[in-house]
Design an enzyme around this catalytic site. Sequence first.
Site, PDB file in Angstrom:
ATOM      1  N   HIS A   1      13.770  64.769 -45.236  1.00 12.42           N
ATOM      2  CA  HIS A   1      13.675  66.181 -44.861  1.00 12.42           C
ATOM      3  C   HIS A   1      15.096  66.696 -44.617  1.00 12.42           C
ATOM      4  O   HIS A   1      15.752  66.252 -43.674  1.00 12.42           O
ATOM      5  CB  HIS A   1      12.842  66.353 -43.594  1.00 12.42           C
TER       6      HIS A   1
ATOM      7  N   HIS B   1       4.621  57.035 -45.884  1.00 20.59           N
ATOM      8  CA  HIS B   1       4.821  56.397 -44.578  1.00 20.59           C
ATOM      9  C   HIS B   1       3.570  55.727 -43.991  1.00 20.59           C
ATOM     10  O   HIS B   1       3.090  56.111 -42.916  1.00 20.59           O
ATOM     11  CB  HIS B   1       5.391  57.396 -43.571  1.00 20.59           C
TER      12      HIS B   1
ATOM     13  N   ASN C   1       8.597  71.017 -46.667  1.00 21.04           N
ATOM     14  CA  ASN C   1       8.294  71.829 -45.489  1.00 21.04           C
ATOM     15  C   ASN C   1       9.553  72.555 -45.010  1.00 21.04           C
ATOM     16  O   ASN C   1      10.120  72.287 -43.954  1.00 21.04           O
ATOM     17  CB  ASN C   1       7.642  70.997 -44.386  1.00 21.04           C
TER      18      ASN C   1
ATOM     19  N   HIS D   1      11.656  60.053 -49.672  1.00 18.50           N
ATOM     20  CA  HIS D   1      11.032  60.805 -48.580  1.00 18.50           C
ATOM     21  C   HIS D   1      12.060  61.165 -47.519  1.00 18.50           C
ATOM     22  O   HIS D   1      12.308  60.417 -46.581  1.00 18.50           O
ATOM     23  CB  HIS D   1       9.914  59.958 -47.963  1.00 18.50           C
TER      24      HIS D   1
ATOM     25  N   PHE E   1       7.696  65.881 -33.759  1.00 15.47           N
ATOM     26  CA  PHE E   1       7.680  64.612 -34.483  1.00 15.47           C
ATOM     27  C   PHE E   1       8.921  64.504 -35.368  1.00 15.47           C
ATOM     28  O   PHE E   1       9.326  65.478 -36.002  1.00 15.47           O
ATOM     29  CB  PHE E   1       6.452  64.513 -35.387  1.00 15.47           C
TER      30      PHE E   1
ATOM     31  N   ASN F   1       5.694  60.863 -36.753  1.00 14.99           N
ATOM     32  CA  ASN F   1       4.328  60.959 -37.274  1.00 14.99           C
ATOM     33  C   ASN F   1       4.280  60.395 -38.688  1.00 14.99           C
ATOM     34  O   ASN F   1       4.946  60.922 -39.565  1.00 14.99           O
ATOM     35  CB  ASN F   1       3.869  62.424 -37.283  1.00 14.99           C
TER      36      ASN F   1
ATOM     37  N   ASP G   1      11.839  58.579 -44.238  1.00 13.20           N
ATOM     38  CA  ASP G   1      11.243  59.757 -43.601  1.00 13.20           C
ATOM     39  C   ASP G   1      12.249  60.386 -42.642  1.00 13.20           C
ATOM     40  O   ASP G   1      11.921  60.775 -41.516  1.00 13.20           O
ATOM     41  CB  ASP G   1       9.937  59.405 -42.886  1.00 13.20           C
TER      42      ASP G   1
ATOM     43  N   ASP H   1       3.731  67.146 -47.299  1.00 13.98           N
ATOM     44  CA  ASP H   1       4.093  66.241 -46.210  1.00 13.98           C
ATOM     45  C   ASP H   1       4.266  66.994 -44.896  1.00 13.98           C
ATOM     46  O   ASP H   1       4.889  68.050 -44.839  1.00 13.98           O
ATOM     47  CB  ASP H   1       5.384  65.497 -46.527  1.00 13.98           C
TER      48      ASP H   1
END
Length: 430
Positions: free
Chosen positions: A60, A230, A92, A58, A320, A275, A302, A150
């Site tokens: 980004h 998460h 995303n 996980h 977030f 978040n 995350d 997500d």
Amino acid sequence: MSILLKNGNVFTPNGFKKTNILISNSKVSLISTLDDTSFDNSIDCNGLYIVPGFADVHVHFREPGFFYKESIATGSLAAARGGYTQVCTMPNVNPAPADLKSLDVQLEIIKNDSVVHITPYATITSRGDGRSTLSKMADMADYVVGYSDDGKGVQTGELMEEAMIMAKSLDKIIVAHCEDESLLDGGYIHKGIYAENHNHKGISSESEWVQVARDVELAKKTGCKYHVCHISTKETVDIIRRAKAENVDVTCETAPHYLILCDEDLKEEGRFKMNPPLRSKEDRAALIKGIQDGTIDMIATDHAPHSQDEKSRGLQKSPFGIVGLETAFSLLYTHLVKKDIISLEKLIELMCINPRKRFPLTGSLYIENDTPADITVLDLSKKYKIDSKNFLSKGKATPFDGEYVIGDILYTFVDGNMVYDYKNLPNYQK
């Protein structure tokens, strides 16, 4: 090019064993004696620990679309610095990987720029919004680790059931950000002590666990492989514990910050905003119990970078997300292993073994002869001060800035290539 790692404590199927590792042709060999062994380079690992590279399901990396926050190149360098050899990127981005054409944009960047193994997620829905029609899930199945929206929860049970049926037919996993938007009420931190005392709008625990409860029932009904992102609440831990007892095909992750901090640790700074939010002391205690008893399968970071300007707007107005790849091991070793909450072997299970058991990832569970040379070398005695200015990630927002920790990454190898060497980067402030 061959490299010898001498006299390290190597993580094998029988536990840690003091031995030598020869890295050659992207594979490792365990060598008890150095007689008649040739190599191009050697590293003295006496007193060091050698483990399979960490795997984070996980992260980004923001590319394509948000290069100013992070890129595949900078994100993968941050991963390597943190000891990770495999990560899974959330969808995303822009264009969101909702069909093969949009996914190909990301795959091409990964191929050209990453120094670690990256397998992306595709979206569940066509806009990654938790509300629209399903993405082209079948077209992307061979190229993704699973499906996730997500950042958004799938808002109706009907849509989630449709997604699970499709994922089941493709033998893929649904990875859910669980958040019922009807219960948010404009909140941006946990609805708890800090929010009440400082006049902030809170996010209820219910906004997370009600969707987890719904999805567990749908996973039971459809037989789909289901993973919860998460998790942060005690109710979620209880729901997943009961689901596992009923043999539902469910796993979950939590993140380092939920195991170390609670809402009473908040400050009026964007680097404390993520978040789900930091929850109560009781929630943190339930999460720790969950990793101890196996309810929580793995720890993911995350890692969610933003620009410094974006994160400078306080708790209410900052976006977030915090970064975590470069500090995860050190924080977890300091706060969990050194405090005898879990063992080092349990931490390796949470960061290396269980992610690879659940997801189709590269690397191996243990270091054995002929396993991939995706490995990490740890110095468990090194103490340093976290300094976000030295991060390789473009993101600098961490609630742990300035904290002293014990245990650090010295070297990371991917496919036998050294992708991180602590000597060739700026040192942390001592």
